[in-house]
Design a protein around this motif. Structure first.
Motif, PDB file in Angstrom:
ATOM      1  N   THR A   1       0.773  -1.193  -0.044  1.00 37.87           N
ATOM      2  CA  THR A   1       0.006   0.149  -0.083  1.00 37.87           C
ATOM      3  C   THR A   1       0.900   1.240  -0.104  1.00 37.87           C
ATOM      4  O   THR A   1       1.785   1.145   0.310  1.00 37.87           O
TER       5      THR A   1
ATOM      6  N   SER B   1      -5.939  -0.083   3.325  1.00 40.55           N
ATOM      7  CA  SER B   1      -4.688   0.774   3.038  1.00 40.55           C
ATOM      8  C   SER B   1      -4.917   1.722   4.079  1.00 40.55           C
ATOM      9  O   SER B   1      -6.206   2.291   4.208  1.00 40.55           O
TER      10      SER B   1
ATOM     11  N   ASN C   1       1.023   1.927   5.192  1.00 38.25           N
ATOM     12  CA  ASN C   1       2.190   2.039   3.900  1.00 38.25           C
ATOM     13  C   ASN C   1       3.682   1.635   4.221  1.00 38.25           C
ATOM     14  O   ASN C   1       4.432   1.532   3.555  1.00 38.25           O
TER      15      ASN C   1
ATOM     16  N   ASP D   1      -5.274   6.473  -0.959  1.00 32.61           N
ATOM     17  CA  ASP D   1      -4.126   5.532  -0.543  1.00 32.61           C
ATOM     18  C   ASP D   1      -4.345   4.455  -2.214  1.00 32.61           C
ATOM     19  O   ASP D   1      -5.344   4.161  -2.422  1.00 32.61           O
TER      20      ASP D   1
ATOM     21  N   ILE E   1      -2.937   0.785  -3.527  1.00 25.72           N
ATOM     22  CA  ILE E   1      -2.713  -0.619  -3.438  1.00 25.72           C
ATOM     23  C   ILE E   1      -2.271  -1.255  -4.705  1.00 25.72           C
ATOM     24  O   ILE E   1      -2.873  -0.948  -5.916  1.00 25.72           O
TER      25      ILE E   1
END
Length: 222
Positions: free
Chosen positions: A122, A154, A172, A207, A209
Motif C-alpha cells: 500500500t 490501506s 504504507n 491511498d 494498493i
C-alpha cells in the motif's frame, strides 16, 4: 462500465516516481506449470495428494470499473506486468465509492484444496489536503458461489482509526506483505480469482494498493 485486457505504457507520474524504488526489483508473479495430471495416480478430474505443492497457472483476464468512476488524469490503474495489478488512480467522486475489479482464472479439480496467496503493498498519494482509504477484497468465484480469501485496508494511520471491522489494516510503511486463504473446489471447472478494490469517496487522493502477484498452490484433498 469500461473493461480492459491490458494497459499500455504510461508516462511517469509524480506518484510513480515516489513508488519507483520499492518496485525496482522484478517479481515472479505466477508459478510454473504444474506437472500434467496424467502423471498422477488419480483420475484427471479428481484430487490426488500426489499433486500437493503443485502451483496452478493463472490466466490473466479482464479488469473494469464496476461502480462509480476513477480519475483519468494519471491513468495508472491496470495490469502490472504478467501477473500483478495497480489500483493507483483516485476516486473521481467526493460522495460515492468507486469499485475496480480485476480477474484471473485457473482450472480447479473436484475435492482439491488450494492455498490462494496475494502479495500486496500500500502507498499514499501526495497531498496537503487529505487522503481517503482504499480496500482490497480477494475471493474465488466458482459455480458453488464466492469463497472469501482475504480483505485488507490501506491506511496511513492518520486521520483514520487503525481498524475497520472485517479488514486487516496494511500501513504504507510496512512494505509488501503476503495474505492467504483457502479454497476447496466442489467441482472440476475453471474458477475465477477476483480482486475487488474499493476507493472511499475523496476530495483529493486515495491511498494506493499494488498487487505484485497472485499464487495458487494445491495443499490437499477433501
Amino acid at each position: 462500465m469500461s473493461t480492459h485486457s491490458n494497459v499500455s505504457a504510461r508516462s511517469v507520474s509524480r506518484r510513480r516516481v515516489l513508488a519507483g524504488t520499492a518496485w525496482a526489483t522484478p517479481v515472479v508473479l505466477v508459478g510454473l506449470a504444474a506437472p500434467q495430471a496424467a502423471a498422477s495416480t488419480g483420475a484427471p478430474d479428481a484430487c490426488t495428494t500426489d499433486d500437493n505443492g503443485n502451483v496452478s497457472v493463472l490466466t490473466q483476464g479482464s479488469w473494469s470499473v464496476t461502480s462509480g468512476a476513477i480519475a483519468t488524469n494519471e491513468n495508472q490503474t491496470g495490469w502490472l506486468g504478467a501477473g500483478g495489478f495497480n489500483s493507483w488512480d483516485n476516486n473521481s467522486s467526493s460522495s460515492a465509492p468507486a469499485v475496480v475489479t480485476a480477474l484471473y482464472t485457473f482450472p480447479a479439480r473436484t475435492g482439491t484444496v488450494y492455498s490462494v496467496a496475494v502479495k500486496a503493498q500500500t502507498g499514499t498519494g501526495i497531498s496537503s489536503v487529505g487522503r481517503a482509504r482504499q480496500s482490497l477484497n480477494v475471493d474465488v468465484v466458482s459455480s458453488a458461489g464466492a469463497s472469501p480469501i482475504t480483505a485488507i485496508m490501506s491506511s496511513t494511520g492518520v486521520p483514520y482509526p487503525d481498524e475497520r471491522d472485517g479488514y486487516t489494516t496494511h500501513y504504507n510503511w510496512e512494505g509488501e506483505k503476503s495474505y492467504a486463504g483457502v479454497f476447496a473446489a466442489a467441482h472440476s471447472e475453471t474458477v475465477t480469482v477476483r480482486l475487488t478494490f474499493t476507493l472511499d469517496p475523496t476530495v483529493d487522493v486515495n491511498d494506493d494498493i499494488v498487487v505484485s502477484g497472485v499464487t495458487v498452490v494445491q495443499t490437499g484433498c477433501v
